[in-house]
Design an enzyme around this catalytic site. Structure first.
Site, PDB file in Angstrom:
ATOM      1  N   SER A   8       0.841  -1.213   0.000  1.00 29.60           N
ATOM      2  CA  SER A   8       0.000   0.000   0.000  1.00 29.60           C
ATOM      3  C   SER A   8       0.870   1.255   0.000  1.00 29.60           C
ATOM      4  O   SER A   8       1.600   1.526   0.968  1.00 29.60           O
ATOM      5  CB  SER A   8      -0.911   0.023   1.227  1.00 29.60           C
ATOM      6  OG  SER A   8      -1.466   1.318   1.348  1.00 29.60           O
ATOM      7  N   HIS A  33      -0.919  -1.538  -4.124  1.00 29.47           N
ATOM      8  CA  HIS A  33      -2.258  -1.205  -3.620  1.00 29.47           C
ATOM      9  C   HIS A  33      -2.378   0.323  -3.528  1.00 29.47           C
ATOM     10  O   HIS A  33      -1.574   0.986  -2.865  1.00 29.47           O
ATOM     11  CB  HIS A  33      -2.414  -1.836  -2.241  1.00 29.47           C
ATOM     12  CG  HIS A  33      -3.757  -1.686  -1.604  1.00 29.47           C
ATOM     13  ND1 HIS A  33      -4.809  -2.530  -1.863  1.00 29.47           N
ATOM     14  CD2 HIS A  33      -4.210  -0.796  -0.681  1.00 29.47           C
ATOM     15  CE1 HIS A  33      -5.857  -2.171  -1.134  1.00 29.47           C
ATOM     16  NE2 HIS A  33      -5.524  -1.116  -0.406  1.00 29.47           N
ATOM     17  N   ASP A  35      -4.736   3.401  -2.407  1.00 32.04           N
ATOM     18  CA  ASP A  35      -5.879   3.767  -1.566  1.00 32.04           C
ATOM     19  C   ASP A  35      -6.441   5.112  -2.001  1.00 32.04           C
ATOM     20  O   ASP A  35      -5.782   6.137  -1.844  1.00 32.04           O
ATOM     21  CB  ASP A  35      -5.431   3.834  -0.103  1.00 32.04           C
ATOM     22  CG  ASP A  35      -5.180   2.449   0.463  1.00 32.04           C
ATOM     23  OD1 ASP A  35      -6.098   1.622   0.414  1.00 32.04           O
ATOM     24  OD2 ASP A  35      -4.057   2.200   0.938  1.00 32.04           O
ATOM     25  N   MET A  37      -9.180   7.929  -1.412  1.00 35.11           N
ATOM     26  CA  MET A  37     -10.075   8.394  -0.333  1.00 35.11           C
ATOM     27  C   MET A  37     -10.620   9.769  -0.682  1.00 35.11           C
ATOM     28  O   MET A  37      -9.892  10.613  -1.216  1.00 35.11           O
ATOM     29  CB  MET A  37      -9.298   8.477   0.981  1.00 35.11           C
ATOM     30  CG  MET A  37      -8.618   7.175   1.361  1.00 35.11           C
ATOM     31  SD  MET A  37      -7.859   7.303   2.982  1.00 35.11           S
ATOM     32  CE  MET A  37      -7.002   5.720   3.072  1.00 35.11           C
ATOM     33  N   HIS A  66      -8.149   0.509  -4.447  1.00 34.33           N
ATOM     34  CA  HIS A  66      -9.135   0.367  -3.365  1.00 34.33           C
ATOM     35  C   HIS A  66      -9.859   1.696  -3.223  1.00 34.33           C
ATOM     36  O   HIS A  66      -9.309   2.661  -2.696  1.00 34.33           O
ATOM     37  CB  HIS A  66      -8.369  -0.018  -2.082  1.00 34.33           C
ATOM     38  CG  HIS A  66      -9.207  -0.135  -0.853  1.00 34.33           C
ATOM     39  ND1 HIS A  66      -8.663  -0.209   0.405  1.00 34.33           N
ATOM     40  CD2 HIS A  66     -10.550  -0.213  -0.671  1.00 34.33           C
ATOM     41  CE1 HIS A  66      -9.633  -0.304   1.305  1.00 34.33           C
ATOM     42  NE2 HIS A  66     -10.791  -0.300   0.683  1.00 34.33           N
ATOM     43  N   MET A  68     -12.166   4.085  -1.558  1.00 36.24           N
ATOM     44  CA  MET A  68     -12.879   4.402  -0.312  1.00 36.24           C
ATOM     45  C   MET A  68     -13.568   5.734  -0.549  1.00 36.24           C
ATOM     46  O   MET A  68     -13.203   6.771   0.020  1.00 36.24           O
ATOM     47  CB  MET A  68     -11.887   4.456   0.853  1.00 36.24           C
ATOM     48  CG  MET A  68     -11.448   3.074   1.306  1.00 36.24           C
ATOM     49  SD  MET A  68      -9.900   3.121   2.239  1.00 36.24           S
ATOM     50  CE  MET A  68      -8.753   3.179   0.872  1.00 36.24           C
ATOM     51  N   MET A 137     -11.710  -5.564   5.445  1.00 40.63           N
ATOM     52  CA  MET A 137     -10.897  -4.569   6.155  1.00 40.63           C
ATOM     53  C   MET A 137     -10.624  -5.067   7.575  1.00 40.63           C
ATOM     54  O   MET A 137     -11.542  -5.497   8.279  1.00 40.63           O
ATOM     55  CB  MET A 137     -11.630  -3.228   6.232  1.00 40.63           C
ATOM     56  CG  MET A 137     -11.784  -2.500   4.910  1.00 40.63           C
ATOM     57  SD  MET A 137     -10.236  -2.198   4.035  1.00 40.63           S
ATOM     58  CE  MET A 137      -9.331  -1.197   5.226  1.00 40.63           C
ATOM     59  N   GLY A 142      -9.227   4.524   6.269  1.00 38.33           N
ATOM     60  CA  GLY A 142      -8.960   5.958   6.324  1.00 38.33           C
ATOM     61  C   GLY A 142      -7.495   6.301   6.538  1.00 38.33           C
ATOM     62  O   GLY A 142      -7.027   7.304   6.022  1.00 38.33           O
ATOM     63  N   GLY A 145      -1.147   2.583   9.354  1.00 39.03           N
ATOM     64  CA  GLY A 145      -0.520   2.496  10.665  1.00 39.03           C
ATOM     65  C   GLY A 145      -1.447   2.218  11.828  1.00 39.03           C
ATOM     66  O   GLY A 145      -1.061   2.409  12.979  1.00 39.03           O
ATOM     67  N   ASP A 175      -6.757  -6.079   4.651  1.00 38.37           N
ATOM     68  CA  ASP A 175      -6.124  -4.759   4.553  1.00 38.37           C
ATOM     69  C   ASP A 175      -6.249  -4.046   5.890  1.00 38.37           C
ATOM     70  O   ASP A 175      -7.357  -3.774   6.358  1.00 38.37           O
ATOM     71  CB  ASP A 175      -6.846  -3.977   3.445  1.00 38.37           C
ATOM     72  CG  ASP A 175      -6.267  -2.590   3.202  1.00 38.37           C
ATOM     73  OD1 ASP A 175      -5.219  -2.260   3.785  1.00 38.37           O
ATOM     74  OD2 ASP A 175      -6.881  -1.852   2.402  1.00 38.37           O
ATOM     75  N   GLY A 176      -5.078  -3.748   6.476  1.00 38.30           N
ATOM     76  CA  GLY A 176      -5.064  -2.947   7.696  1.00 38.30           C
ATOM     77  C   GLY A 176      -4.388  -3.663   8.853  1.00 38.30           C
ATOM     78  O   GLY A 176      -4.821  -4.745   9.246  1.00 38.30           O
ATOM     79  N   GLY A 177      -3.302  -3.072   9.343  1.00 38.63           N
ATOM     80  CA  GLY A 177      -2.617  -3.643  10.498  1.00 38.63           C
ATOM     81  C   GLY A 177      -1.929  -4.962  10.232  1.00 38.63           C
ATOM     82  O   GLY A 177      -1.628  -5.710  11.174  1.00 38.63           O
ATOM     83  N   GLY A 197       1.064  -1.607   4.374  1.00 36.03           N
ATOM     84  CA  GLY A 197       1.632  -0.292   4.097  1.00 36.03           C
ATOM     85  C   GLY A 197       2.770   0.021   5.043  1.00 36.03           C
ATOM     86  O   GLY A 197       3.938  -0.046   4.680  1.00 36.03           O
TER      87      GLY A 197
HETATM   88  C1  DX5 Z   1      -6.550   1.958   5.173  1.00 29.61           C
HETATM   89  C2  DX5 Z   1      -6.037   1.522   3.825  1.00 29.61           C
HETATM   90  C3  DX5 Z   1      -4.913   0.592   3.888  1.00 29.61           C
HETATM   91  C4  DX5 Z   1      -3.687   1.133   4.583  1.00 29.61           C
HETATM   92  C5  DX5 Z   1      -3.074   0.014   5.344  1.00 29.61           C
HETATM   93  O1  DX5 Z   1      -7.727   2.657   5.029  1.00 29.61           O
HETATM   94  O2  DX5 Z   1      -7.086   0.907   3.072  1.00 29.61           O
HETATM   95  O3  DX5 Z   1      -4.578   0.069   2.611  1.00 29.61           O
HETATM   96  O4  DX5 Z   1      -2.709   1.664   3.723  1.00 29.61           O
HETATM   97  O5  DX5 Z   1      -2.019   0.506   6.089  1.00 29.61           O
HETATM   98  P1  DX5 Z   1      -1.278  -0.379   7.189  1.00 29.61           P
HETATM   99  O6  DX5 Z   1      -0.717  -1.580   6.499  1.00 29.61           O
HETATM  100  O7  DX5 Z   1      -0.245   0.560   7.704  1.00 29.61           O
HETATM  101  O8  DX5 Z   1      -2.317  -0.737   8.224  1.00 29.61           O
HETATM  102 ZN    ZN Z   2      -6.515  -0.196   1.218  1.00 30.32          ZN
END
Ligand code: DX5
Ligand code: ZN
Length: 219
Positions: A8, A33, A35, A37, A66, A68, A137, A142, A145, A175-177, A197
């Site tokens: 990401s 990836h 993102d 937004m 992705h 959002m 997710m 949003g 980290g 996706d996420g954490g 990411g």
């Molecule tokens: C969050 C994004 C993710 C984000 C993940 O809304 O959709 O793709 O970049 O970031 P990490 O891997 O740091 O949680």
């Molecule tokens: Zn994403």
């Protein structure tokens, strides 16, 4: 099947985005990836089709976009023309989800349906046979980290079962954490595609990607 790492760029240095994408490609990322937004569906604002187009010119990796954003159906053509290979929309953002997914497929790219952590899987029961990937997710979308939300794990396992029982080849993405401490458990739960990411874009990218991938094959 082979597990895939989708890096990401949200955690990359946006001032050097082309170099960052080339660097993670060289470091072993499988997909990029992106993102998108809009400040409405999620509080943050990021990039649009012009950036996707610029990235498509510097990498040969599939661009995993992705969205959002609210009413993503308004922008499908723009992102496909810009070079998105995978195009993901949130079920929560689409009143006419079936139509949006059909349109993505008509445009000739892979369709992903995404769900926020608190949205139950039954929201996508009726479109599961139509999509190429389900994105669950594991943080509230949003920001990069954030901490992985473990309550999503049973939903991941259930989604894997639904896909397998229906005999579908739909990919399962999280996706996420995502970090080296949870990729083993996530792989065991049936995840195919791991978005990461902040666990990628710091220090040694190649070492980070090796650390993320190693536990995926240990169980
Ligand atoms: C969050 C994004 C993710 C984000 C993940 O809304 O959709 O793709 O970049 O970031 P990490 O891997 O740091 O949680
Ligand atoms: Zn994403």
């Amino acid at each position: 099947m082979k597990k895939l790492l989708s890096a990401s760029i949200l955690s990359a240095n946006f001032g050097r985005i082309a170099e960052e994408v080339k660097a993670v490609e060289a470091a072993g990322a499988d997909w990029i990836h992106v993102d998108v937004m809009d400040g409405h569906f999620v509080p943050n604002i990021t990039v649009g089709p012009d950036v996707v187009k610029a990235l498509s010119e510097v990498t040969s990796l599939p661009l995993d976009v992705h969205l959002m954003i609210e009413k993503p159906g308004r922008y499908l053509e723009d992102f496909v023309e810009a070079g998105a290979r995978w195009l993901g929309v949130h079920a929560e953002a689409c009143v006419h989800l079936h139509r949006v997914i059909q349109r993505i497929k008509e445009l000739g790219v892979k369709a992903t349906v995404a769900l926020n952590p608190a949205t139950p899987l039954c929201m996508i029961d009726l479109v599961l046979p139509d999509v190429d990937m389900v994105l669950l997710m594991t943080v509230n979308p949003g920001f990069g980290g954030q901490a992985f939300i473990p309550n999503v794990l049973p939903k991941i396992r259930q989604c894997r079962r639904l896909i397998d029982e229906a005999g579908l080849s739909t990919l399962l993405q999280v996706d996420g954490g995502v970090n080296p401490e949870n990729t083993g458990e996530l792989a065991e739960a049936g995840v195919d595609v791991f978005v990461a990411g902040s666990a990628v874009f710091r220090g040694d990218y190649a070492q980070n990607i090796r650390n993320l991938k190693a536990p995926m094959y240990q169980k």
